[in-house]
Design an enzyme around this catalytic site. Structure first.
Site, PDB file in Angstrom:
ATOM      1  N   GLY A  56       0.825  -1.267  -0.027  1.00  0.00           N
ATOM      2  CA  GLY A  56       0.012  -0.009   0.018  1.00  0.00           C
ATOM      3  C   GLY A  56       0.799   1.304  -0.033  1.00  0.00           C
ATOM      4  O   GLY A  56       0.352   2.416  -0.497  1.00  0.00           O
ATOM      5  N   GLU A 111       4.134   4.546   5.696  1.00  0.00           N
ATOM      6  CA  GLU A 111       2.977   3.516   5.971  1.00  0.00           C
ATOM      7  C   GLU A 111       1.871   4.350   5.067  1.00  0.00           C
ATOM      8  O   GLU A 111       1.813   5.360   4.864  1.00  0.00           O
ATOM      9  CB  GLU A 111       2.584   3.440   7.132  1.00  0.00           C
ATOM     10  CG  GLU A 111       2.794   2.000   7.674  1.00  0.00           C
ATOM     11  CD  GLU A 111       2.039   0.751   7.037  1.00  0.00           C
ATOM     12  OE1 GLU A 111       1.667   0.994   5.964  1.00  0.00           O
ATOM     13  OE2 GLU A 111       1.738   0.022   7.835  1.00  0.00           O
ATOM     14  N   ASP A 115      -4.561   2.042  10.865  1.00  0.00           N
ATOM     15  CA  ASP A 115      -5.945   1.684  11.176  1.00  0.00           C
ATOM     16  C   ASP A 115      -5.832   1.190  12.800  1.00  0.00           C
ATOM     17  O   ASP A 115      -6.223   1.982  13.605  1.00  0.00           O
ATOM     18  CB  ASP A 115      -6.367   0.444  10.391  1.00  0.00           C
ATOM     19  CG  ASP A 115      -7.944   0.333  10.323  1.00  0.00           C
ATOM     20  OD1 ASP A 115      -8.617   0.936  11.175  1.00  0.00           O
ATOM     21  OD2 ASP A 115      -8.495  -0.849   9.787  1.00  0.00           O
ATOM     22  N   LYS A 143      -6.824   6.545  10.422  1.00  0.00           N
ATOM     23  CA  LYS A 143      -8.116   6.641  10.719  1.00  0.00           C
ATOM     24  C   LYS A 143      -8.450   7.211  12.012  1.00  0.00           C
ATOM     25  O   LYS A 143      -7.604   6.695  13.177  1.00  0.00           O
ATOM     26  CB  LYS A 143      -9.048   5.191  10.649  1.00  0.00           C
ATOM     27  CG  LYS A 143      -8.968   4.863   9.033  1.00  0.00           C
ATOM     28  CD  LYS A 143      -9.621   3.524   9.131  1.00  0.00           C
ATOM     29  CE  LYS A 143      -9.465   2.908   7.534  1.00  0.00           C
ATOM     30  NZ  LYS A 143     -10.051   1.601   7.461  1.00  0.00           N
ATOM     31  N   VAL A 165     -11.327   2.878   3.010  1.00  0.00           N
ATOM     32  CA  VAL A 165     -10.945   3.650   1.798  1.00  0.00           C
ATOM     33  C   VAL A 165      -9.973   2.830   0.688  1.00  0.00           C
ATOM     34  O   VAL A 165      -9.260   2.077   1.102  1.00  0.00           O
ATOM     35  CB  VAL A 165     -10.121   4.823   2.442  1.00  0.00           C
ATOM     36  CG1 VAL A 165     -11.128   5.606   3.063  1.00  0.00           C
ATOM     37  CG2 VAL A 165      -8.938   4.692   3.176  1.00  0.00           C
ATOM     38  N   ASP A 171      -6.023  -0.747  -1.464  1.00  0.00           N
ATOM     39  CA  ASP A 171      -6.733  -1.616  -2.413  1.00  0.00           C
ATOM     40  C   ASP A 171      -7.798  -2.022  -1.779  1.00  0.00           C
ATOM     41  O   ASP A 171      -8.165  -2.178  -0.503  1.00  0.00           O
ATOM     42  CB  ASP A 171      -5.806  -2.704  -2.922  1.00  0.00           C
ATOM     43  CG  ASP A 171      -5.902  -3.811  -1.748  1.00  0.00           C
ATOM     44  OD1 ASP A 171      -5.213  -3.600  -0.599  1.00  0.00           O
ATOM     45  OD2 ASP A 171      -6.419  -4.795  -1.915  1.00  0.00           O
TER      46      ASP A 171
HETATM   47  P1  IMP Z   1      -3.680  -2.031  11.202  1.00  0.00           P
HETATM   48  O1  IMP Z   1      -2.737  -3.101  11.517  1.00  0.00           O
HETATM   49  O2  IMP Z   1      -5.079  -2.416  11.490  1.00  0.00           O
HETATM   50  O3  IMP Z   1      -3.160  -0.694  11.460  1.00  0.00           O
HETATM   51  O4  IMP Z   1      -3.779  -2.226   9.469  1.00  0.00           O
HETATM   52  C1  IMP Z   1      -2.890  -1.579   8.576  1.00  0.00           C
HETATM   53  C2  IMP Z   1      -3.110  -2.112   7.254  1.00  0.00           C
HETATM   54  O5  IMP Z   1      -4.324  -2.548   6.834  1.00  0.00           O
HETATM   55  C3  IMP Z   1      -2.575  -0.912   6.296  1.00  0.00           C
HETATM   56  O6  IMP Z   1      -1.089  -0.898   6.115  1.00  0.00           O
HETATM   57  C4  IMP Z   1      -3.461  -1.373   4.929  1.00  0.00           C
HETATM   58  O7  IMP Z   1      -2.727  -2.173   4.239  1.00  0.00           O
HETATM   59  C5  IMP Z   1      -4.703  -2.209   5.455  1.00  0.00           C
HETATM   60  N1  IMP Z   1      -6.014  -1.160   5.627  1.00  0.00           N
HETATM   61  C6  IMP Z   1      -6.327  -0.568   6.965  1.00  0.00           C
HETATM   62  N2  IMP Z   1      -7.368   0.143   6.563  1.00  0.00           N
HETATM   63  C7  IMP Z   1      -7.555  -0.012   5.360  1.00  0.00           C
HETATM   64  C8  IMP Z   1      -8.374   0.695   4.271  1.00  0.00           C
HETATM   65  O8  IMP Z   1      -9.413   1.469   4.846  1.00  0.00           O
HETATM   66  N3  IMP Z   1      -8.401   0.457   3.124  1.00  0.00           N
HETATM   67  C9  IMP Z   1      -7.240  -0.349   2.523  1.00  0.00           C
HETATM   68  N4  IMP Z   1      -6.375  -0.887   3.285  1.00  0.00           N
HETATM   69  C10 IMP Z   1      -6.589  -0.487   4.732  1.00  0.00           C
HETATM   70 MG    MG Z   2       0.074  -1.466   4.527  1.00  0.00          MG
END
Ligand code: IMP
Ligand code: MG
Length: 194
Positions: A56, A111, A115, A143, A165, A171
């Protein structure tokens, strides 16, 4: 900071399924230029190692590094969550490791989006063990999520609501990464998949 209202932004095939643009391309690029200028100043006397988190972060990192005017090196890591694909479990593994030694280096982690924060926390724990001089985290998007863990993020491009998103590297089912803006997907796209 955020873009236009409802409706299809363009008639392009790559935008099929897009509900609305959240951050348009110009706004993204202006934000990236600001971050680049700050990093130029911060690392004026160094050659930092910019680490992109695949896949991403590719769009953001490509534009960010070109907007910077100091010398730097780049590398990539790929990380994958175990378990459910829709929610981060916090159990993560390294799919592709760095090619470069980070010991003594000044690292900029790039990054796409934070999320839950679990992926980034795991990555930072791994990098810390390798003895870099310091680590700074730059995330294009964060977020606004009350239950996210308090992970280190030094610079956030844009705060967004807790919605799924796509675009500018992000993606849905592997698609939409090449949109030049950040958008919200029309619910019909994922409803038909269920
Ligand atoms: P986390 O471990 O929950 O912070 O997730 C992080 C990863 O999940 C990001 O680096 C993204 O690759 C993916 N991700 C989280 N939210 C979204 C979104 O809204 N759209 C697409 N990919 C997301
Ligand atoms: Mg990522």
């Amino acid at each position: 900071m955020t873009g236009e209202g409802a409706g299809m932004p363009t008639g392009e095939l790559r935008a099929k399924g897009v509900d609305r643009v959240l951050i348009d391309a110009e706004t993204l690029q202006a934000g990236i230029r600001e971050i680049a200028a700050e990093l130029d100043a911060e690392y004026a006397n160094d050659t930092p190692l910019m680490i992109g988190v695949l896949t991403g972060a590719v769009a953001f990192m490509a534009d960010l590094m070109q907007a910077m005017t100091i010398p730097l090196t780049i590398d990539f890591m790929a990380i994958s969550s175990y378990g459910s694909s829709t929610k981060s479990s916090g159990v993560v593994r390294i799919l592709k490791d760095l090619d470069q030694d980070v010991e003594g280096r000044r690292i900029i982690v790039v990054e796409d989006i934070v999320d839950s924060g679990l992926t980034l926390q795991y990555l930072l724990d791994q990098l810390e063990l390798r003895g870099p001089k310091d680590i700074r985290v730059v995330a294009l998007l964060k977020k606004d999520k009350p239950d996210a863990i308090p992970v280190q993020v030094d610079r956030i491009g844009f705060h967004i609501p807790d919605e799924f998103v796509i675009g500018f590297g992000l993606d849905y089912a592997g698609i939409y990464r090449n949109l030049p803006y950040v958008a919200v997907l029309h619910p019909s796209v994922y409803q038909t998949e269920e």
